[in-house]
Design a protein around this motif. Structure first.
Motif, PDB file in Angstrom:
ATOM      1  N   PHE A  81       0.817  -1.203   0.000  1.00  0.00           N
ATOM      2  CA  PHE A  81       0.000   0.000   0.000  1.00  0.00           C
ATOM      3  C   PHE A  81       0.853   1.256   0.000  1.00  0.00           C
ATOM      4  O   PHE A  81       1.990   1.247   0.465  1.00  0.00           O
ATOM      5  CB  PHE A  81      -0.896   0.017   1.232  1.00  0.00           C
ATOM      6  N   SER A  83       0.354   3.780   1.891  1.00  0.00           N
ATOM      7  CA  SER A  83       0.609   4.134   3.294  1.00  0.00           C
ATOM      8  C   SER A  83       1.385   3.027   3.998  1.00  0.00           C
ATOM      9  O   SER A  83       1.588   3.103   5.195  1.00  0.00           O
ATOM     10  CB  SER A  83      -0.717   4.354   4.000  1.00  0.00           C
ATOM     11  N   ALA A  85       0.618   0.542   5.349  1.00  0.00           N
ATOM     12  CA  ALA A  85      -0.346  -0.235   6.134  1.00  0.00           C
ATOM     13  C   ALA A  85       0.317  -1.313   6.965  1.00  0.00           C
ATOM     14  O   ALA A  85      -0.143  -2.440   7.014  1.00  0.00           O
ATOM     15  CB  ALA A  85      -1.423  -0.830   5.217  1.00  0.00           C
ATOM     16  N   LEU A  86       1.389  -0.960   7.634  1.00  0.00           N
ATOM     17  CA  LEU A  86       2.004  -1.907   8.570  1.00  0.00           C
ATOM     18  C   LEU A  86       1.194  -1.881   9.858  1.00  0.00           C
ATOM     19  O   LEU A  86       0.748  -0.813  10.284  1.00  0.00           O
ATOM     20  CB  LEU A  86       3.456  -1.512   8.848  1.00  0.00           C
ATOM     21  N   TYR A  87       1.013  -3.044  10.488  1.00  0.00           N
ATOM     22  CA  TYR A  87       0.243  -3.096  11.724  1.00  0.00           C
ATOM     23  C   TYR A  87       1.053  -2.425  12.825  1.00  0.00           C
ATOM     24  O   TYR A  87       2.125  -2.918  13.192  1.00  0.00           O
ATOM     25  CB  TYR A  87      -0.084  -4.545  12.084  1.00  0.00           C
ATOM     26  N   PRO A  88       0.563  -1.305  13.359  1.00  0.00           N
ATOM     27  CA  PRO A  88       1.410  -0.480  14.229  1.00  0.00           C
ATOM     28  C   PRO A  88       1.777  -1.133  15.550  1.00  0.00           C
ATOM     29  O   PRO A  88       2.803  -0.808  16.126  1.00  0.00           O
ATOM     30  CB  PRO A  88       0.566   0.781  14.455  1.00  0.00           C
ATOM     31  N   ASN A  95       4.592  -8.468  11.761  1.00  0.00           N
ATOM     32  CA  ASN A  95       3.956  -7.947  10.558  1.00  0.00           C
ATOM     33  C   ASN A  95       4.119  -8.917   9.398  1.00  0.00           C
ATOM     34  O   ASN A  95       3.199  -9.158   8.635  1.00  0.00           O
ATOM     35  CB  ASN A  95       4.573  -6.606  10.179  1.00  0.00           C
TER      36      ASN A  95
ATOM     37  N   ASP B 198      -6.434   3.649  10.193  1.00  0.00           N
ATOM     38  CA  ASP B 198      -6.173   3.656   8.759  1.00  0.00           C
ATOM     39  C   ASP B 198      -6.892   2.464   8.097  1.00  0.00           C
ATOM     40  O   ASP B 198      -6.629   1.315   8.435  1.00  0.00           O
ATOM     41  CB  ASP B 198      -4.651   3.549   8.566  1.00  0.00           C
ATOM     42  N   ASP B 200      -6.542   1.161   5.345  1.00  0.00           N
ATOM     43  CA  ASP B 200      -5.633   0.263   4.619  1.00  0.00           C
ATOM     44  C   ASP B 200      -5.192  -0.910   5.493  1.00  0.00           C
ATOM     45  O   ASP B 200      -4.906  -1.987   4.986  1.00  0.00           O
ATOM     46  CB  ASP B 200      -4.388   1.031   4.137  1.00  0.00           C
ATOM     47  N   LEU B 201      -5.136  -0.676   6.822  1.00  0.00           N
ATOM     48  CA  LEU B 201      -4.750  -1.767   7.723  1.00  0.00           C
ATOM     49  C   LEU B 201      -5.741  -2.917   7.596  1.00  0.00           C
ATOM     50  O   LEU B 201      -5.355  -4.086   7.569  1.00  0.00           O
ATOM     51  CB  LEU B 201      -4.743  -1.278   9.173  1.00  0.00           C
TER      52      LEU B 201
END
Ligand SMILES: Nc1ncnc2c1ncn2[C@@H]1O[C@H](COP(=O)(O)OP(=O)(O)OP(=O)(O)O)[C@@H](O)[C@H]1O
Ligand SMILES: [Mg+2]
Lengths: 368, 311
Positions: A81, A83, A85-88, A95, B198, B200-201
């Motif tokens: 993505f 952004s 979209a890594l899992y924070p 991840n 987000d 996208d997540l």
């Protein structure tokens, strides 16, 4: 072995038609770039391939299998993505393994895969960190790692480089190209950067207002753009468009343009013309096909036509110099060698490479 | 030498009064509320602490009696019940309202139709004061004309629902009412949190093959973890102050079964004229609150440091 075929795909958001009949295909191992201005529907198309958006009509096939209503997880795709979209709340390792965890891949196999991908992308030292503790470029790598670890049929990238600074973007572009050469997976890559598209793709689909304007190899897109939109979008600085009138000059077709001294200069047309060619044309010339005229050049390149123009502005960039010239009552941009840079206010004799020029129909805007 | 010292060591040029007023303005504006907060929080707390150690009865007096008031407070069965109730109620109230609120938030997050209407309905109890809630629910719990009477009216004549009038269960009547009141608030915060994640997540997790349940458990809820804490802290201070809800719902009864510390303090101070012991009880409430809030504020500071450390 994996192919992608899209047939007359449409997408409506309520009353708004966002995609208006898209046809696209990717052969096994191909790298397809989707380019187009903001809002033309690139991300929507990619999301539909991924299964994240529903299909209004038309069909999407992966490896010949119709996947219109197949859930994203069952399409065997991986996506990067914009952004990232890594899992924070998860570490880099978590991840990367989240997908395998979801699919109940045995632990030893997971470790194996993480090791392989981390080594491949050189992110081993980052595995214990959280995304918040990574730089933009590192996050980008991790996002790619998460996609790579899956070994999917199809890679989907949505503007993966647009959040990076200019230098890093160029580096990562090279890396993605290397990566694709090594992995050889069928890839669909969305970008609004035409340089990225030209350098990476085996074929480019130029989109505008929900339609594919042209779908072809980079060289064809660049040299023989199907219409004025593609011609103007691909290439920087953009192609110059000059309205001109078709005439016969010594038995050969040519276009007449007003030169700097007020006289009309006629430029011979090299391309073969159909009999029903309209009299009014648009002549499209790329900046790099405008030279300072000299007889040597004319001898080397057969299609060079001579015309005078006044230099209005000079913009040196270092490696080359852009000059804004007044020609045929319009401003055009020429790209010159720094040695032969014209001076402001000077009247230069230009050599225009008519063999590389494109002719457009002013009403349909299509290439003639 | 720091910047600050440098500025001070340079002789200040005479500044026009306008400029001086301008720089003093923030202090002038904030001053009254700062003074008021200081007086209310620290001076009055200190004063209450002092009174709790004095022999005050009907009026404040300053004979020092040490911890006598605390001793007699803890010797009182009613206070012990009140303090127990406080923990029982706080625990169930916070966990209950968060669980119900979270469930509602997740259900609404599924893009249900008429989302705004649902949100308003669930948030509405918050707009009603505890007094009104307590009064209305006391009618519902009333066996003669509440839920029991309604169900019996439908024909199930042996139906029995007298939660609020049973000394063993009355506290649960208070808890249920409290949860009803506070769930909407928790829901609103959770929903805002879920929506701020987000999108996208979620898409990435879908492609990763995670089920909806797994997406919530592993991706969304951990991401909004700070909201859980914020909700809990806000609810805790509601719980510890609980007074009007109980006053309107059960008046501390039946018997003394739903007495709460706040009610007890009020009783001691204004009904029975035992200001010293009342102050001691108030200090005990403060202690209960501090047990939760002090670690929380340390945690917040620690987390901010940690984040700043990583830039
Ligand atoms: N969920 C949605 N509801 C309604 N309209 C939408 C939705 N998503 C996208 N659109 C519209 O569809 C069009 C295409 O959007 P899309 O995101 O595909 O553009 P894009 O080509 O990816 O642009 P960009 O380069 O800015 O990312 C836009 O006009 C956008 O407003
Ligand atoms: Mg996009």
């Amino acid at each position: 072995m994996s192919t992608l075929t899209i047939r007359s795909l449409r997408k409506n958001f309520g009353a708004v038609e966002v995609l208006k009949g898209i046809d696209l295909e990717a052969q096994n191992g191909e790298f397809i770039a989707l380019v187009g201005p903001s809002g033309c529907g690139k991300s929507t198309l990619l999301a539909m391939i991924a299964g994240l958006e529903s299909v209004t009509s038309g069909e999407i096939r992966i490896d010949g299998r119709l996947v219109n209503s197949v859930a994203p997880k069952d399409r065997d795709i991986a996506m990067v993505f914009q952004s990232y979209a890594l899992y924070p709340t998860m570490t880099v390792r978590e991840n990367i393994t989240f997908g395998m965890e979801s699919r109940r891949v045995p632990k030893p196999q997971q470790d194996e895969a993480v090791k392989r991908v981390a080594a491949f992308l050189q992110i081993e030292p980052l595995l214990g960190r959280k995304p918040g503790q990574l730089s933009g470029g590192q996050r980008q790598r991790v996002a790619m790692g998460r996609a790579l670890v899956r070994d999917p049929k199809l890679f989907l990238f949505d503007e993966p480089l647009s959040n990076l600074d200019a230098k890093l973007r160029v580096d990562m572009r090279t890396e993605i190209k290397k990566l694709h050469n090594r992995v050889g997976k069928t890839t669909v890559y969305v970008t609004h950067d035409q340089v990225e598209a030209m350098t990476l793709a085996s074929r480019i689909a130029v989109m505008h207002q929900g339609e594919v304007q042209q779908f072809d190899e980079p060289a064809t897109i660049y040299n023989r753009p199907a219409n004025m939109f593609v011609a103007g979008f691909m290439g920087s600085p953009a192609m110059n468009f000059l309205p001109a009138e078709l005439s016969q000059e010594g038995g050969r077709p040519s276009v007449a343009l007003q030169s700097a001294d007020g006289k009309t200069a006629s430029l011979p047309i090299v391309q073969a013309l159909a009999s029903d060619t309209p009299r009014q044309l648009i002549l499209g010339i790329r900046p790099e096909h405008i030279y300072r005229f000299d007889p040597d050049l004319a001898r080397r390149k057969p299609g060079i036509a001579q015309i005078d123009a006044v230099v209005e502005l000079v913009e040196p960039t270092g490696a080359e110099t852009m000059a804004v010239l007044r020609l045929g009552g319009k401003e055009i941009t020429g790209r010159f060698d720094p040695d032969g840079t014209p001076r402001m206010g000077e009247t230069v004799t230009l050599g225009i490479d008519m063999a590389r020029a494109c002719l457009f129909d002013p009403t349909t805007q299509r290439l003639i | 030498m720091s910047n600050h010292d440098l500025i001070l060591s340079v002789p200040a040029p005479a500044r026009p009064w306008r400029e001086r007023l301008g720089s003093a303005m923030p202090l002038l504006v904030l001053g009254p509320s700062l003074v008021a907060s200081f007086v209310y929080v620290f001076v009055f707390t200190g004063w209450t602490l002092y009174i709790s150690l004095s022999n005050s009865s009907l009026l404040p007096t300053y004979g020092f009696v040490g911890l006598d008031n605390y001793a007699s407070l803890w010797a009182n069965r009613r206070w012990n019940i009140a303090y127990n109730n406080l923990f029982l109620f706080s625990g169930f109230y916070i966990v209950g309202s968060m669980a119900v609120g979270l469930l509602l938030a997740i259900l609404i997050d599924q893009r249900v139709r008429g989302e705004a209407a649902w949100r308003t309905i669930f948030l509405y109890p918050l707009a009603v004061s505890f007094i009104v809630t307590g009064t209305v629910w006391s009618w519902l719990y009333n066996p003669v004309d509440g839920i029991q009477a309604l169900v019996r009216g439908f024909g199930w004549t042996s139906f029995s629902f007298a939660l609020a009038s049973d000394r063993h269960y009355a506290i649960y009547a208070v808890i249920i009412t409290g949860v009803w009141q506070a769930s909407g608030f928790a829901m609103a915060l959770f929903l805002a949190g879920l929506r701020s994640v987000d999108q996208d997540l979620i898409k990435a997790a879908q492609i990763d093959g995670a089920s909806t349940f797994r997406i919530y458990r592993k991706v969304l809820l951990p991401t909004i973890a700070p909201i859980f804490l914020a909700v809990a802290v806000i609810q805790i201070q509601f719980a510890i102050k609980t007074f009007d809800l109980v006053a309107a719902l059960t008046k501390g009864g039946p018997g003394i079964s739903t007495t709460f510390p706040a009610i007890y303090v009020y009783d001691l101070m204004f009904q029975r004229g035992q200001i010293g012991e009342g102050a001691a009880a108030a200090i005990m409430m403060l202690a209960a609150l501090a047990v939760v809030l002090v670690p929380y504020s340390f945690w917040v500071v620690w987390r901010r440091r940690k984040e700043a450390g990583h830039g």
